[in-house]
Design a protein around this motif. Sequence first.
Motif, PDB file in Angstrom:
ATOM      1  N   LYS A 279       0.826  -1.203   0.000  1.00 16.46           N
ATOM      2  CA  LYS A 279       0.000   0.000   0.000  1.00 16.46           C
ATOM      3  C   LYS A 279       0.869   1.266   0.000  1.00 16.46           C
ATOM      4  O   LYS A 279       0.384   2.370   0.302  1.00 16.46           O
ATOM      5  N   SER A 280       2.148   1.104  -0.236  1.00 15.46           N
ATOM      6  CA  SER A 280       3.132   2.210  -0.261  1.00 15.46           C
ATOM      7  C   SER A 280       3.205   2.956   1.067  1.00 15.46           C
ATOM      8  O   SER A 280       3.404   4.162   1.101  1.00 15.46           O
TER       9      SER A 280
ATOM     10  N   CYS B 223      -1.697   7.616   0.648  1.00 10.88           N
ATOM     11  CA  CYS B 223      -2.108   6.366  -0.004  1.00 10.88           C
ATOM     12  C   CYS B 223      -3.613   6.387  -0.213  1.00 10.88           C
ATOM     13  O   CYS B 223      -4.358   6.979   0.556  1.00 10.88           O
TER      14      CYS B 223
END
Length: 471
Positions: free
Chosen positions: A319-320, A345
């Motif tokens: 999900k970075s 995000c």
Amino acid sequence: MIKVCKFGGSSVATKEGYFRLKQIIEADEERKAIIVSAPGKRFSGDEKITDLLYYAFSVIGDKGAYSETADKIIARFSVLADFVGFRRIKKEVEKFFLRDGLFTDEKTFVSRGEYFSAKIVAEYLNGDFLDSKDCLIFDYNGKLNFAETKVRLKKLINPNKLTVIPGFYGGFFGGQINLLFRGASDYSGACIAAALGAREYENFTDVDGIFEADPKIYEKARVVPFLTFYELSELSASGAKVLEEHTMQPLVFSCIPLVVKNTFSEEEGTRVEKTRRAFTGKPIGITGKKGLIVFFVALTSNVEEAKTIRGISSFLAEKSISTEVFFVRRKAAIFVVKKEKIDKCFFPSDGIADRSEENFDKRLCFIEKQISRLYGVAVVCHVGACSVSVVGECPEPTRARAVSRPNESNVRPIFSQSVEKYSSVLYESFEKNGSEVICAHYSEDDNVLDFYLKCNDLNEAVRAACSVVFG
Ligand code: ASP
């Protein structure tokens, strides 16, 4: 061997700054390469030339607004040129801002702050001017080409003469200007020092060095006379705003000592080197950071710890959401992330359509639910958390392992107990101060003690920690 010196915006904004700069350069024959910023603020509330340049470029189409700003820029350079007695440069500055600059690109336009600044300083010091577009060379992807930079500097610098080079930009192979990020003159100086294999890199600014805590928060904070690169990176990672963040990289890579000094005082400043020769066993600094989220994952006896932790880490990475700090305690795994990572995000594929602030709770809720559903664990999430970190003298990473062998008792206690011993007093002082301690973590290898808190005023918490540790 030569020393490379960088003078920040406040050092090249006034006659007083110029005087001091000259005195400093004349006091040491080894100071041969000088990197300068564009003139900065002369007093609080004043405008930095770089800010004026960005603004001027943005209003180039509006004749009135542009000429008003251009006049301000010309006037600032004129005062300095008059002081130096450099009449020709005034014409050049005017020609650029009233004519040529109207037809150029933004990068070139903004870079003229440093360009003219360096030209005037070079004249003042009776030195050579060297344009950084010709000596600080970047590849097409923006990466510094260290080998080419070395070759060019060797060819273009006369080691027996003073050379003044503009900071903040470099050039591509074809000669176009590569404007770097804000505050990048620190980095320009570091790259040049590394490429020249300088004896040291002196960074002259308007503060006395690197402080054990932010003096605006803790008035009694003193300058730290010595740090290792590793310690400085620990301080910066814990929230201390010291130097522009990319600056250390070329220095560490080429083992060039860094000295941070005040242009306007005689203080010794802070010296930063690869290794520490003397250990005092005392903490070096205290920093605070806000805007954190602490995920507390309960590891009950029926979850497979390693698998769960690995799973959660990769879920967050997917999900970075990069983790600031991660640690495991008995029956709990703690992931600390910056709130802005969650702000950034967004999961269209998960039904969360945009990055807006209103959707923050939705995103957070989604993360919590996913973690507990996927891994069968309970997650408690503390939003709006802060951290207060106490950094001690850190051994080098490789040495840390060697000294943590219990039989090397003559070395180990200095490293591992200098910070840890404060934990219970700090705990008490935070609670007294009205802060709620979510958890604390001591990393023995780095000699850093982090407290994660829920507090209304981070500065108060930092002050409380400073009084306990520094008195
Ligand atoms: N003048 C540029 C800035 O204000 C670069 C620097 O001073 O380091 O960001």
